[in-house]
Design a protein around this motif. Structure first.
Motif, mmCIF file in Angstrom:
data_model
loop_
_atom_site.group_PDB
_atom_site.id
_atom_site.type_symbol
_atom_site.label_atom_id
_atom_site.label_comp_id
_atom_site.label_asym_id
_atom_site.label_seq_id
_atom_site.Cartn_x
_atom_site.Cartn_y
_atom_site.Cartn_z
ATOM 1 N N PHE A 1 2.427 1.623 -3.457
ATOM 2 C CA PHE A 1 1.450 2.139 -4.674
ATOM 3 C C PHE A 1 1.148 3.721 -4.164
ATOM 4 N N ALA A 2 0.905 4.013 -3.165
ATOM 5 C CA ALA A 2 0.910 5.468 -2.795
ATOM 6 C C ALA A 2 1.970 6.300 -3.067
ATOM 7 N N THR A 3 3.470 5.605 -3.021
ATOM 8 C CA THR A 3 4.457 6.097 -3.687
ATOM 9 C C THR A 3 4.326 6.450 -5.115
ATOM 10 N N HIS B 1 0.831 -1.158 0.059
ATOM 11 C CA HIS B 1 0.081 0.149 -0.078
ATOM 12 C C HIS B 1 0.814 1.367 0.095
ATOM 13 N N SER B 2 2.078 1.068 1.064
ATOM 14 C CA SER B 2 2.748 2.479 0.756
ATOM 15 C C SER B 2 3.543 2.573 -0.573
ATOM 16 N N TYR C 1 11.327 2.603 -2.484
ATOM 17 C CA TYR C 1 10.607 3.680 -2.516
ATOM 18 C C TYR C 1 11.177 4.437 -3.830
ATOM 19 N N LEU D 1 1.523 6.684 -6.847
ATOM 20 C CA LEU D 1 0.462 7.501 -7.279
ATOM 21 C C LEU D 1 1.195 9.180 -6.804
ATOM 22 N N GLY D 2 1.956 9.100 -5.859
ATOM 23 C CA GLY D 2 2.565 10.513 -5.437
ATOM 24 C C GLY D 2 3.507 10.707 -6.788
#
Length: 246
Positions: free
Chosen positions: A52-54, A49-50, A189, A56-57
């Motif tokens: 995927f958030a990265t 999840h982290s 990341y 997206l960001g």
């Protein structure tokens, strides 16, 4: 070594077909991201999840980076009465070149950390890892050179800036050597951020250029060159065994 080899190939064999070779660059960028860098990141112990958030960001960040470049240059364009020479718009398209350099710099940074980790584990492993990364970088750098030349960069400028971008591997190596415990945790990341740049450039800048040539006569070579780009990355990855477990 990888940049010089890619430059020799790009500037000699591909220099007369830059526009057509954009299709190969799409295949190289997307396969490097989706079949190589992202799988490495998601096979780590980091929460998906982290990551995927990265991702997206990262996509939003590159969108804003391009938006800033557009706003910065929007008051000057061909036909605006300011007497720009023909080809000025192509020069302004250089923002795609700058974005590919940012994404490549992040990718090179992670390569430097991986090389440092391998050398700390075993000098022989470090040497093999460095050689594998050098070989694996060649097709990606070819894709980068194609993007830079398509964006209006001269050969010398493309080579120098790509060389400076590759120097991020040295910085990554130093960071990995001195802060390996914490630095290794950041690799997934950074891989995701670099991938977001490659994906954004391929989808938002290069593919729209290809869509302008919608005839069957142009579409078939585009598909073949995309497939060739993917095949090159897969072949080099298989031959070098380039797959780091983070």
């Amino acid at each position: 070594m990888s940049i010089s080899a890619a430059a020799l190939f790009s500037f000699s064999l591909l220099s007369r077909a830059v526009e057509r070779m954009v299709s190969m660059s799409v295949g190289i960028l997307l396969s490097t991201s989706l079949l190589h860098a992202l799988p490495e990141a998601f096979e780590s112990t980091v929460d998906p999840h982290s990551l995927f958030a990265t991702l997206l960001g990262g996509l939003f960040a590159f969108f804003l980076l391009e938006k800033f470049a557009v706003l910065r240059h929007s008051h000057h364009h061909e036909g605006d009465g300011h007497g720009h020479a023909h080809g000025h718009d192509l020069h302004e398209a250089g923002r795609a070149g700058w974005m590919i350099l940012v994404g490549d710099g992040l990718h090179n940074f992670t390569d430097g950390i991986l090389i440092a980790a391998a050398f700390l584990a075993d000098p022989k492993l470090g040497l093999v890892t460095a050689l594998a990364i050098t070989a694996h970088e060649i097709p990606q750098e070819i894709g980068d050179f194609i993007v830079l030349m398509n964006a209006g960069f001269t050969r010398v400028r493309a080579y120098v800036y790509n060389l400076l971008s590759s120097a991020m591997a040295i910085l990554g190596g130093l960071v990995g050597y001195f802060t390996l415990g914490n630095g290794a945790q950041a690799i997934p990341y950074v891989l995701v951020l670099a991938s977001s740049g490659f994906i954004y450039i391929a989808v938002s800048d290069l593919m729209p250029q290809m869509q302008r040539r919608a005839t069957l006569r142009e579409t078939v070579p585009q598909l073949l060159l995309i497939a060739a780009g993917v095949a090159i990355v897969l072949l080099i990855t298989k031959l070098t065994g380039r797959h780091a477990h983070i």
